[in-house]
Design a protein around this motif. Structure first.
Motif, mmCIF file in Angstrom:
data_model
loop_
_atom_site.group_PDB
_atom_site.id
_atom_site.type_symbol
_atom_site.label_atom_id
_atom_site.label_comp_id
_atom_site.label_asym_id
_atom_site.label_seq_id
_atom_site.Cartn_x
_atom_site.Cartn_y
_atom_site.Cartn_z
ATOM 1 N N ARG A 172 -7.748 5.809 -1.516
ATOM 2 C CA ARG A 172 -8.304 5.916 -2.878
ATOM 3 C C ARG A 172 -9.694 6.264 -2.214
ATOM 4 N N SER B 235 -11.062 4.507 0.854
ATOM 5 C CA SER B 235 -10.522 3.138 1.069
ATOM 6 C C SER B 235 -10.366 2.778 2.370
ATOM 7 N N CYS C 125 -5.692 5.187 -10.711
ATOM 8 C CA CYS C 125 -4.892 4.592 -9.671
ATOM 9 C C CYS C 125 -3.987 3.838 -10.104
ATOM 10 N N GLU D 198 -1.730 0.783 -9.849
ATOM 11 C CA GLU D 198 -1.810 -0.572 -9.192
ATOM 12 C C GLU D 198 -0.545 -1.410 -9.472
ATOM 13 N N LYS E 199 1.552 -7.655 -11.033
ATOM 14 C CA LYS E 199 1.751 -8.739 -10.129
ATOM 15 C C LYS E 199 2.213 -10.088 -10.878
ATOM 16 N N TYR F 150 3.530 -5.258 -2.250
ATOM 17 C CA TYR F 150 3.967 -4.805 -3.582
ATOM 18 C C TYR F 150 4.475 -3.350 -3.323
ATOM 19 N N LEU G 125 4.269 -0.217 -11.550
ATOM 20 C CA LEU G 125 3.156 0.099 -11.339
ATOM 21 C C LEU G 125 2.223 0.578 -12.785
ATOM 22 N N ARG H 233 -4.922 2.133 -13.552
ATOM 23 C CA ARG H 233 -6.195 1.575 -13.960
ATOM 24 C C ARG H 233 -7.184 2.658 -13.453
ATOM 25 N N GLY I 8 -10.155 2.508 -12.043
ATOM 26 C CA GLY I 8 -10.563 2.192 -10.623
ATOM 27 C C GLY I 8 -12.200 2.775 -10.555
#
Ligand SMILES: Cc1cc2nc3c(=O)[nH]c(=O)nc-3n(C[C@H](O)[C@H](O)[C@H](O)COP(=O)(O)OP(=O)(O)OC[C@H]3O[C@@H](n4cnc5c(N)ncnc54)[C@H](O)[C@@H]3O)c2cc1C
Length: 334
Positions: free
Chosen positions: A85, A102, A120, A122, A125, A141, A248, A251, A253
């Motif tokens: 990222r 990242s 991105c 994500e 969860k 994940y 997914l 977001r 980000g």
């Protein structure tokens, strides 16, 4: 350090087509995407769905369109950093940019093109206490390399295609695989669901339906997953790995932190060339906002063409741009 004329953030359809439009003008691109593959929403959300509004294609799937785009840009030899990222974009004294990912990859570029779409993707969860403490210590994940799970006891949670597909793959690699699903029918492809059921009937994996995961056990390293059966009972499944696959969600980000003029989750641009409030930074595709904006692939393609002509002056400040038809000059590849 990677050096390029242009760094494109986002390998969705619009980022990919920007490689073509800038390539026609002899500008080289490096493309970064947080996903491990190119194609953005088309590959991640709807690879097999037909799209009907791409000019010249009465019907083409997301996956096919991405394949065609990759073929179309190949002559311009773009380089890619995937699975990372872009976290920071900083302007240097000579007006070029340094972008940091990242994973610590640094890219130097004269122009930045943000084609970040919805942001991105994500993982969704599950709500489980202390889940974050086990991330990287048994909780994952996604599955990048199935071999990592060889000989392990694995619990997968979910009822969609990813959960079903990885259950089948890991059933042939892991020591034991348990699939936990809330419902009693699956959202994933019926064929795959049937194969999972067949393997469960044959005792080659454990299938627990109408149940949800409640907690994790282990001290620092995962050793069990708590499961509550909707009939009332609960149990702990011994596990080295827990892989919740609930899809997914995008977001925005780090893009929101780069000081650009924003409108909610989109970047305000000038429709003359899709430039942002920062010189040499452009935003094209779903990520931008202007009056009348339509989040369609073909609109992003148009934006890429205008952006490329504007970016040219920063890459070749001493040259004039000549408008050329590809029918007359070809693609003038590198
Ligand atoms: C179910 C569905 C059906 C659709 N059907 C159609 C249709 O029929 N016709 C049509 O025209 N459009 C359709 N769309 C919309 C279309 O998919 C989007 O308009 C298109 O994907 C936008 O392309 P993009 O390249 O701008 O962004 P995206 O496809 O979203 O790609 C952006 C990429 O940027 C990456 N990224 C974001 N931030 C960073 C960062 N900081 N670092 C690294 N990478 C980053 C993301 O991982 C992503 O891969 C549909 C969308 C959905 C969800």
């Amino acid at each position: 350090m990677i050096s390029s004329d242009i760094c494109i953030i986002g390998a969705g359809p619009v980022g990919l087509f920007a490689v073509f439009e800038t390539g026609l003008l002899k500008m080289r691109c490096h493309v970064v995407d947080v996903l491990p593959q190119v194609g953005g929403q088309l590959t991640e959300i709807y690879p097999g769905k037909p799209i009907y509004d791409i000019p010249g294609y009465p019907k083409i799937t997301g996956e096919e369109l991405v394949g065609q785009l990759m073929t179309q840009i190949a002559p311009f030899k773009p380089s890619f950093t995937l699975g990372e990222r872009v976290e920071q974009v900083s302007r240097q004294r000579d007006e070029t940019f340094l972008l940091t990912t990242s994973a610590g990859t640094v890219i130097s570029a004269r122009v930045v093109v943000i084609a970040g779409g919805l942001g991105c993707f994500e993982p969704r969860k599950p709500v489980i206490p202390d889940l974050n403490l086990y991330e990287g210590n048994g909780v994952a994940y996604s599955v990048r390399d199935p071999e990592v799970f060889r000989g392990h006891k694995v619990v997968i949670a979910g009822g969609g295609d990813s959960a079903l597909d990885w259950t089948l793959v890991l059933a042939g690699i892991a020591d034991k695989v348990t699939l936990v699903h809330r419902g009693n029918t699956f959202r994933g492809a019926p064929d795959t669901a049937s194969r999972v059921q067949e393997l469960a009937n044959a005792g080659k994996l454990d299938l627990i339906i109408r149940a949800h995961t409640t907690h994790l056990t282990g001290k620092g390293k995962l050793n069990g997953v708590g499961v509550s059966l909707h009939g009332g009972d609960s149990l702990i499944i011994p596990a080295d790995d827990f892989i919740p696959l609930f899809g997914l969600t995008p977001r925005l980000g780090p893009i929101a932190e780069w000081g650009l003029n924003m409108d909610k989750d989109a970047i305000n641009v000038n429709t003359i060339d899709y430039s942002t409030s920062e010189e040499r930074i452009y935003a094209i595709g779903d990520i931008n906002h202007y009056p009348g904006k339509l989040k369609l692939i073909l609109c992003g393609f148009h934006e890429a063409a205008l952006m490329a002509r504007s970016a040219f002056r920063f890459v070749y400040p001493d040259q004039r741009i000549n408008f050329k038809y590809t029918t007359v000059y070809g693609i003038n590849a590198f």
